[in-house]
Write a protein that holds these residues in place. Structure first.
Motif, mmCIF file in Angstrom:
data_model
loop_
_atom_site.group_PDB
_atom_site.id
_atom_site.type_symbol
_atom_site.label_atom_id
_atom_site.label_comp_id
_atom_site.label_asym_id
_atom_site.label_seq_id
_atom_site.Cartn_x
_atom_site.Cartn_y
_atom_site.Cartn_z
ATOM 1 N N THR A 9 0.819 -1.212 0.000
ATOM 2 C CA THR A 9 0.000 0.000 0.000
ATOM 3 C C THR A 9 0.853 1.263 0.000
ATOM 4 O O THR A 9 0.321 2.374 -0.053
ATOM 5 N N GLY A 10 2.164 1.104 0.052
ATOM 6 C CA GLY A 10 3.053 2.261 -0.005
ATOM 7 C C GLY A 10 3.294 2.710 -1.435
ATOM 8 O O GLY A 10 2.841 2.079 -2.399
ATOM 9 N N ARG A 11 4.032 3.788 -1.595
ATOM 10 C CA ARG A 11 4.216 4.377 -2.929
ATOM 11 C C ARG A 11 4.937 3.429 -3.876
ATOM 12 O O ARG A 11 4.467 3.180 -4.999
ATOM 13 N N VAL A 12 6.069 2.901 -3.470
ATOM 14 C CA VAL A 12 6.824 1.998 -4.339
ATOM 15 C C VAL A 12 6.159 0.634 -4.406
ATOM 16 O O VAL A 12 6.022 0.044 -5.478
ATOM 17 N N GLY A 13 5.732 0.128 -3.264
ATOM 18 C CA GLY A 13 5.129 -1.204 -3.232
ATOM 19 C C GLY A 13 3.915 -1.328 -4.118
ATOM 20 O O GLY A 13 3.720 -2.352 -4.791
ATOM 21 N N ARG A 14 3.084 -0.298 -4.148
ATOM 22 C CA ARG A 14 1.882 -0.342 -4.989
ATOM 23 C C ARG A 14 2.263 -0.412 -6.473
ATOM 24 O O ARG A 14 1.672 -1.180 -7.243
ATOM 25 N N THR A 156 17.991 7.174 -3.970
ATOM 26 C CA THR A 156 18.215 8.461 -3.333
ATOM 27 C C THR A 156 16.871 9.163 -3.175
ATOM 28 O O THR A 156 15.818 8.509 -3.233
ATOM 29 N N TYR A 157 16.865 10.470 -2.968
ATOM 30 C CA TYR A 157 15.630 11.228 -2.743
ATOM 31 C C TYR A 157 14.550 10.784 -3.708
ATOM 32 O O TYR A 157 14.776 10.702 -4.925
ATOM 33 N N LEU A 158 13.350 10.517 -3.159
ATOM 34 C CA LEU A 158 12.334 9.756 -3.883
ATOM 35 C C LEU A 158 11.031 10.549 -4.018
ATOM 36 O O LEU A 158 10.051 10.285 -3.318
ATOM 37 N N PRO A 159 10.980 11.528 -4.921
ATOM 38 C CA PRO A 159 9.725 12.257 -5.122
ATOM 39 C C PRO A 159 8.728 11.423 -5.908
ATOM 40 O O PRO A 159 9.095 10.499 -6.636
ATOM 41 N N ASP A 160 7.440 11.743 -5.732
ATOM 42 C CA ASP A 160 6.433 11.106 -6.568
ATOM 43 C C ASP A 160 6.723 11.431 -8.025
ATOM 44 O O ASP A 160 7.167 12.534 -8.358
ATOM 45 N N GLY A 161 6.467 10.476 -8.874
ATOM 46 C CA GLY A 161 6.701 10.690 -10.302
ATOM 47 C C GLY A 161 6.572 9.387 -11.051
ATOM 48 O O GLY A 161 6.715 8.306 -10.471
ATOM 49 N N ILE A 181 15.313 10.182 -7.770
ATOM 50 C CA ILE A 181 14.786 9.194 -8.690
ATOM 51 C C ILE A 181 13.298 9.072 -8.406
ATOM 52 O O ILE A 181 12.880 9.120 -7.239
ATOM 53 N N THR A 182 12.491 8.951 -9.418
ATOM 54 C CA THR A 182 11.047 8.922 -9.203
ATOM 55 C C THR A 182 10.599 7.592 -8.587
ATOM 56 O O THR A 182 11.282 6.569 -8.692
ATOM 57 N N ALA A 187 10.287 1.674 -8.667
ATOM 58 C CA ALA A 187 9.451 0.478 -8.767
ATOM 59 C C ALA A 187 9.844 -0.363 -9.976
ATOM 60 O O ALA A 187 9.867 -1.600 -9.914
ATOM 61 N N ASP A 188 10.168 0.301 -11.075
ATOM 62 C CA ASP A 188 10.580 -0.411 -12.283
ATOM 63 C C ASP A 188 11.836 -1.231 -12.020
ATOM 64 O O ASP A 188 11.897 -2.422 -12.359
#
Length: 208
Positions: A9-14, A156-161, A181-182, A187-188
């Protein structure tokens, strides 16, 4: 293939979960709240529970070939409390592939050899608590025995994108000059690394 995802349910996990489902894999997602999953899919099985409980981990990983953790630190010790049980359960069930998302703070420092980035002047963060949690996981992984094949992804710093496909990776270090890095690119890499296993038993720094 069946893949277990912690932190779905997190940003990367989703985003990792969506990629796995789009490629036709079956996914077991261990989540604290079914409402936060916000997804119904015939190839998705949600297991509601606490990742710190071995009984829940056993249900979540049963039958999987790969485990992907995108758990965050959540201001507490969820991450470091989960991993001893996770590694034990994976060993019991003969699951050998693990990819987990960490932080660039636990990569090697370029400027101060012998230190990790969060321990050195390279880090600009005032608090080291989150990095210390990820460092605890790194220690567990480094102390683990084969055949466990782990990869610790360190963005590194992980903004939404979104996914751009324009990013760099480097074993044990943050790519030079990397500032961010977005979520989509992280996730990719995480998903593709879980499938390919290109980086065996090591950390990988990610940056644009």
């Amino acid at each position: 293939m069946q893949i277990t995802i912690l932190g779905a349910t997190g940003r990367v996990g989703r985003e990792v979960m969506l990629r796995a489902l789009a490629d036709g894999h079956s996914v077991h997602a261990l989540v604290r709240s079914i409402e936060k999953l916000e997804l119904s899919h015939p190839q998705l099985k949600a297991i509601v529970g606490d990742a710190r409980e071995e009984a829940m981990l056993k249900q979540a990983v049963a039958g999987s070939s790969v485990v992907i953790s995108a758990l965050g630190t959540d201001g507490g010790d969820t991450l470091s409390s989960c991993f001893p049980g996770l590694l034990a359960v994976m060993e019991q069930q003969a699951i050998h592939r693990l990819v987990t998302v960490g932080t660039a703070g636990i990569l090697e420092s370029r400027t101060e050899p012998g230190l990790l980035r969060y321990q050195s002047s390279e880090s600009k963060r005032r608090s080291t608590r989150a990095a210390e949690e990820h460092h605890a996981v790194l220690r567990l992984l480094e102390a683990s025995a084969e055949p466990l094949n782990w990869t610790l992804v360190c963005p590194t710093y992980l903004p939404d994108g979104p996914y751009t496909g324009v990013y760099r990776s480097e074993q044990d270090y943050l790519p030079e000059g990397g500032l961010q890095i977005t979520v989509g690119d992280t996730a990719d890499f995480t998903y593709n690394e879980a499938i390919s296993g290109a980086f065996a038993r090591c950390r990988v720094g990610l940056a644009e």
